[in-house]
Write a protein that holds these residues in place. Sequence first.
Motif, PDB file in Angstrom:
ATOM      1  N   GLN A 131       2.560 -16.775  -6.762  1.00 30.11           N
ATOM      2  CA  GLN A 131       2.325 -15.790  -7.810  1.00 30.11           C
ATOM      3  C   GLN A 131       1.215 -14.821  -7.413  1.00 30.11           C
ATOM      4  OE1 GLN A 131       1.538 -17.998 -11.380  1.00 30.11           O
ATOM      5  NE2 GLN A 131       3.640 -18.728 -11.602  1.00 30.11           N
ATOM      6  N   LYS A 132       0.138 -15.372  -6.827  1.00 33.24           N
ATOM      7  CA  LYS A 132      -0.961 -14.523  -6.385  1.00 33.24           C
ATOM      8  C   LYS A 132      -0.496 -13.569  -5.297  1.00 33.24           C
ATOM      9  CE  LYS A 132      -5.690 -14.725  -4.615  1.00 33.24           C
ATOM     10  NZ  LYS A 132      -6.787 -15.636  -4.158  1.00 33.24           N
ATOM     11  N   GLU A 133       0.268 -14.105  -4.318  1.00 32.65           N
ATOM     12  CA  GLU A 133       0.775 -13.258  -3.243  1.00 32.65           C
ATOM     13  C   GLU A 133       1.735 -12.202  -3.786  1.00 32.65           C
ATOM     14  OE1 GLU A 133       2.510 -15.853  -0.421  1.00 32.65           O
ATOM     15  OE2 GLU A 133       0.567 -16.492   0.454  1.00 32.65           O
ATOM     16  N   ALA A 134       2.545 -12.605  -4.787  1.00 30.52           N
ATOM     17  CA  ALA A 134       3.463 -11.628  -5.385  1.00 30.52           C
ATOM     18  C   ALA A 134       2.686 -10.531  -6.098  1.00 30.52           C
ATOM     19  CB  ALA A 134       4.404 -12.338  -6.362  1.00 30.52           C
ATOM     20  N   ALA A 135       1.617 -10.955  -6.828  1.00 29.25           N
ATOM     21  CA  ALA A 135       0.786  -9.952  -7.510  1.00 29.25           C
ATOM     22  C   ALA A 135       0.094  -9.047  -6.495  1.00 29.25           C
ATOM     23  CB  ALA A 135      -0.244 -10.646  -8.395  1.00 29.25           C
ATOM     24  N   GLU A 136      -0.431  -9.657  -5.415  1.00 30.90           N
ATOM     25  CA  GLU A 136      -1.077  -8.849  -4.380  1.00 30.90           C
ATOM     26  C   GLU A 136      -0.069  -7.929  -3.707  1.00 30.90           C
ATOM     27  OE1 GLU A 136      -2.887 -11.634  -1.785  1.00 30.90           O
ATOM     28  OE2 GLU A 136      -4.618 -12.032  -3.112  1.00 30.90           O
ATOM     29  N   ALA A 137       1.151  -8.454  -3.470  1.00 34.05           N
ATOM     30  CA  ALA A 137       2.181  -7.621  -2.856  1.00 34.05           C
ATOM     31  C   ALA A 137       2.551  -6.453  -3.765  1.00 34.05           C
ATOM     32  CB  ALA A 137       3.422  -8.459  -2.527  1.00 34.05           C
ATOM     33  N   ALA A 138       2.691  -6.754  -5.072  1.00 34.94           N
ATOM     34  CA  ALA A 138       3.001  -5.667  -6.019  1.00 34.94           C
ATOM     35  C   ALA A 138       1.872  -4.648  -6.067  1.00 34.94           C
ATOM     36  CB  ALA A 138       3.245  -6.254  -7.415  1.00 34.94           C
ATOM     37  N   GLU A 139       0.633  -5.160  -6.075  1.00 38.32           N
ATOM     38  CA  GLU A 139      -0.513  -4.238  -6.079  1.00 38.32           C
ATOM     39  C   GLU A 139      -0.554  -3.421  -4.795  1.00 38.32           C
ATOM     40  OE1 GLU A 139      -5.401  -4.471  -6.612  1.00 38.32           O
ATOM     41  OE2 GLU A 139      -4.159  -6.277  -6.668  1.00 38.32           O
ATOM     42  N   MET A 140      -0.241  -4.088  -3.680  1.00 41.25           N
ATOM     43  CA  MET A 140      -0.246  -3.372  -2.407  1.00 41.25           C
ATOM     44  C   MET A 140       0.848  -2.314  -2.366  1.00 41.25           C
ATOM     45  SD  MET A 140      -0.054  -5.056   1.407  1.00 41.25           S
ATOM     46  CE  MET A 140      -1.465  -6.077   0.996  1.00 41.25           C
ATOM     47  N   HIS A 141       2.046  -2.666  -2.890  1.00 42.16           N
ATOM     48  CA  HIS A 141       3.137  -1.689  -2.935  1.00 42.16           C
ATOM     49  C   HIS A 141       2.758  -0.509  -3.826  1.00 42.16           C
ATOM     50  CE1 HIS A 141       6.056  -3.782  -0.511  1.00 42.16           C
ATOM     51  NE2 HIS A 141       5.979  -4.877  -1.256  1.00 42.16           N
ATOM     52  N   ALA A 142       2.098  -0.836  -4.961  1.00 40.58           N
ATOM     53  CA  ALA A 142       1.663   0.255  -5.845  1.00 40.58           C
ATOM     54  C   ALA A 142       0.642   1.131  -5.150  1.00 40.58           C
ATOM     55  CB  ALA A 142       1.086  -0.333  -7.136  1.00 40.58           C
ATOM     56  N   ALA A 143      -0.306   0.486  -4.413  1.00 34.74           N
ATOM     57  CA  ALA A 143      -1.310   1.265  -3.681  1.00 34.74           C
ATOM     58  C   ALA A 143      -0.655   2.103  -2.595  1.00 34.74           C
ATOM     59  CB  ALA A 143      -2.355   0.326  -3.074  1.00 34.74           C
ATOM     60  N   ILE A 144       0.338   1.501  -1.897  1.00 37.56           N
ATOM     61  CA  ILE A 144       1.038   2.243  -0.844  1.00 37.56           C
ATOM     62  C   ILE A 144       1.786   3.427  -1.442  1.00 37.56           C
ATOM     63  CG2 ILE A 144       2.927   2.097   0.820  1.00 37.56           C
ATOM     64  CD1 ILE A 144       2.053  -0.784   1.384  1.00 37.56           C
ATOM     65  N   SER A 145       2.432   3.198  -2.604  1.00 38.77           N
ATOM     66  CA  SER A 145       3.151   4.287  -3.268  1.00 38.77           C
ATOM     67  C   SER A 145       2.187   5.387  -3.677  1.00 38.77           C
ATOM     68  CB  SER A 145       3.898   3.749  -4.490  1.00 38.77           C
ATOM     69  OG  SER A 145       4.840   2.774  -4.115  1.00 38.77           O
ATOM     70  N   SER A 146       1.022   4.969  -4.220  1.00 35.45           N
ATOM     71  CA  SER A 146       0.030   5.961  -4.631  1.00 35.45           C
ATOM     72  C   SER A 146      -0.488   6.741  -3.429  1.00 35.45           C
ATOM     73  CB  SER A 146      -1.128   5.269  -5.354  1.00 35.45           C
ATOM     74  OG  SER A 146      -2.129   6.207  -5.700  1.00 35.45           O
ATOM     75  N   ILE A 147      -0.789   5.994  -2.343  1.00 33.17           N
ATOM     76  CA  ILE A 147      -1.277   6.664  -1.133  1.00 33.17           C
ATOM     77  C   ILE A 147      -0.207   7.576  -0.551  1.00 33.17           C
ATOM     78  CG2 ILE A 147      -2.011   6.247   1.238  1.00 33.17           C
ATOM     79  CD1 ILE A 147      -3.375   3.698   0.249  1.00 33.17           C
ATOM     80  N   THR A 148       1.059   7.105  -0.607  1.00 33.97           N
ATOM     81  CA  THR A 148       2.151   7.936  -0.090  1.00 33.97           C
ATOM     82  C   THR A 148       2.288   9.214  -0.893  1.00 33.97           C
ATOM     83  OG1 THR A 148       3.331   5.940   0.634  1.00 33.97           O
ATOM     84  CG2 THR A 148       4.610   7.961   0.442  1.00 33.97           C
ATOM     85  N   LEU A 149       2.221   9.066  -2.237  1.00 30.69           N
ATOM     86  CA  LEU A 149       2.302  10.263  -3.080  1.00 30.69           C
ATOM     87  C   LEU A 149       1.128  11.202  -2.812  1.00 30.69           C
ATOM     88  CD1 LEU A 149       3.399   8.663  -6.482  1.00 30.69           C
ATOM     89  CD2 LEU A 149       4.811   9.994  -4.903  1.00 30.69           C
ATOM     90  N   GLU A 150      -0.063  10.605  -2.674  1.00 30.22           N
ATOM     91  CA  GLU A 150      -1.242  11.434  -2.392  1.00 30.22           C
ATOM     92  C   GLU A 150      -1.111  12.106  -1.034  1.00 30.22           C
ATOM     93  OE1 GLU A 150      -6.138  10.965  -2.239  1.00 30.22           O
ATOM     94  OE2 GLU A 150      -4.836   9.240  -2.640  1.00 30.22           O
ATOM     95  N   ARG A 151      -0.596  11.343  -0.048  1.00 31.17           N
ATOM     96  CA  ARG A 151      -0.416  11.935   1.278  1.00 31.17           C
ATOM     97  C   ARG A 151       0.586  13.074   1.229  1.00 31.17           C
ATOM     98  NH1 ARG A 151       3.299   8.822   5.258  1.00 31.17           N
ATOM     99  NH2 ARG A 151       4.679   9.719   3.684  1.00 31.17           N
ATOM    100  N   ASP A 152       1.717  12.844   0.527  1.00 29.92           N
ATOM    101  CA  ASP A 152       2.720  13.905   0.410  1.00 29.92           C
ATOM    102  C   ASP A 152       2.142  15.131  -0.290  1.00 29.92           C
ATOM    103  OD1 ASP A 152       4.460  12.178   1.626  1.00 29.92           O
ATOM    104  OD2 ASP A 152       5.401  11.501  -0.234  1.00 29.92           O
ATOM    105  N   ALA A 153       1.328  14.854  -1.350  1.00 25.52           N
ATOM    106  CA  ALA A 153       0.716  15.983  -2.056  1.00 25.52           C
ATOM    107  C   ALA A 153      -0.238  16.734  -1.139  1.00 25.52           C
ATOM    108  CB  ALA A 153      -0.019  15.477  -3.297  1.00 25.52           C
ATOM    109  N   ARG A 154      -1.012  15.974  -0.349  1.00 21.52           N
ATOM    110  CA  ARG A 154      -1.938  16.634   0.574  1.00 21.52           C
ATOM    111  C   ARG A 154      -1.200  17.391   1.671  1.00 21.52           C
ATOM    112  NH1 ARG A 154      -6.958  12.365   1.536  1.00 21.52           N
ATOM    113  NH2 ARG A 154      -7.745  12.415  -0.625  1.00 21.52           N
ATOM    114  N   LEU A 155      -0.096  16.789   2.149  1.00 21.22           N
ATOM    115  CA  LEU A 155       0.704  17.497   3.163  1.00 21.22           C
ATOM    116  C   LEU A 155       1.285  18.788   2.593  1.00 21.22           C
ATOM    117  CD1 LEU A 155       2.585  14.521   4.897  1.00 21.22           C
ATOM    118  CD2 LEU A 155       0.703  15.882   5.817  1.00 21.22           C
ATOM    119  N   ALA A 156       1.792  18.688   1.351  1.00 17.74           N
ATOM    120  CA  ALA A 156       2.323  19.896   0.713  1.00 17.74           C
ATOM    121  C   ALA A 156       1.214  20.932   0.512  1.00 17.74           C
ATOM    122  CB  ALA A 156       2.979  19.543  -0.620  1.00 17.74           C
TER     123      ALA A 156
END
Length: 257
Positions: free
Chosen positions: A101-126
């Motif tokens: 459960q902890k790993e799943a929560a960390e994985a979900a948090e990591m995916h959310a962070a990756i998505s946020s970073i990806t969106l931020e990166r795309d926004a910065r690239l744009a």
Amino acid sequence: MSSFEPSLSTSGMRPPLASADAPSMADSLPNINFGFEDLRNRMAQFTAKFDAFIERGRKQVLEERNQFHINLAELQEDERMRQRDIEIVTLKSQTHEQTLQKEAAEAAEMHAAISSITLERDARLAKRDRLKQQIAATQQAINQKLEAQKTHAKHLDAQSRLNFPELEFWQDYLCLRIEGAGREDRLKFIYSHILEKDWEAEAWFELGTASRDYEVSRTKPKVNPEALERVVDLVNDDRDFGAFLKRMRKLFVETMN
């Protein structure tokens, strides 16, 4: 069948009257051997065998009971060990489940962070691409402006070479001197001898030459805006710069008097 005759039977069995020396009746009985000793020995052997059988049975029962208790104790110990193993496995399972459960929560948090970073990166690239386009457009506009300024400077330089004698005339005639205004596309024209009471008093204006049309950015003292606009529009129409300088002096004289 003969009839029973008591007289005969009794008389026949009754011993004759005996004297003191006559043998006893018991002595006349036959000697019968019943085998009591053999029977007693056999009974003793049977009793010994039975006692041995009973003892063996008792020992066997005791051994089986002891073995039963040993087996029962072993089974109880096995049951206790199994229960302990079950508790350990249950605890490990719970710990593993919590870890999952902890790993799943960390994985979900990591995916959310990756998505946020990806969106931020795309926004910065744009944004970077937009800035690149803006920089390129600005640089192009600057280059065009520089080219226009260079062309206009060449034109002014050529015009000044042609008008230099005339400019000297107007400087002397109008008590005028020309200075830089701190920018390449601006000139400062300073008049003196405007007031009869104060020949040292000066008036000046800054003329912008960045484009084809002239533009007066600042004056000292301030003059009537409408009058100034008419003077500037007139020089942009007739391109008579000498007449423009004369009109500006006249405007300053009217203002200061």
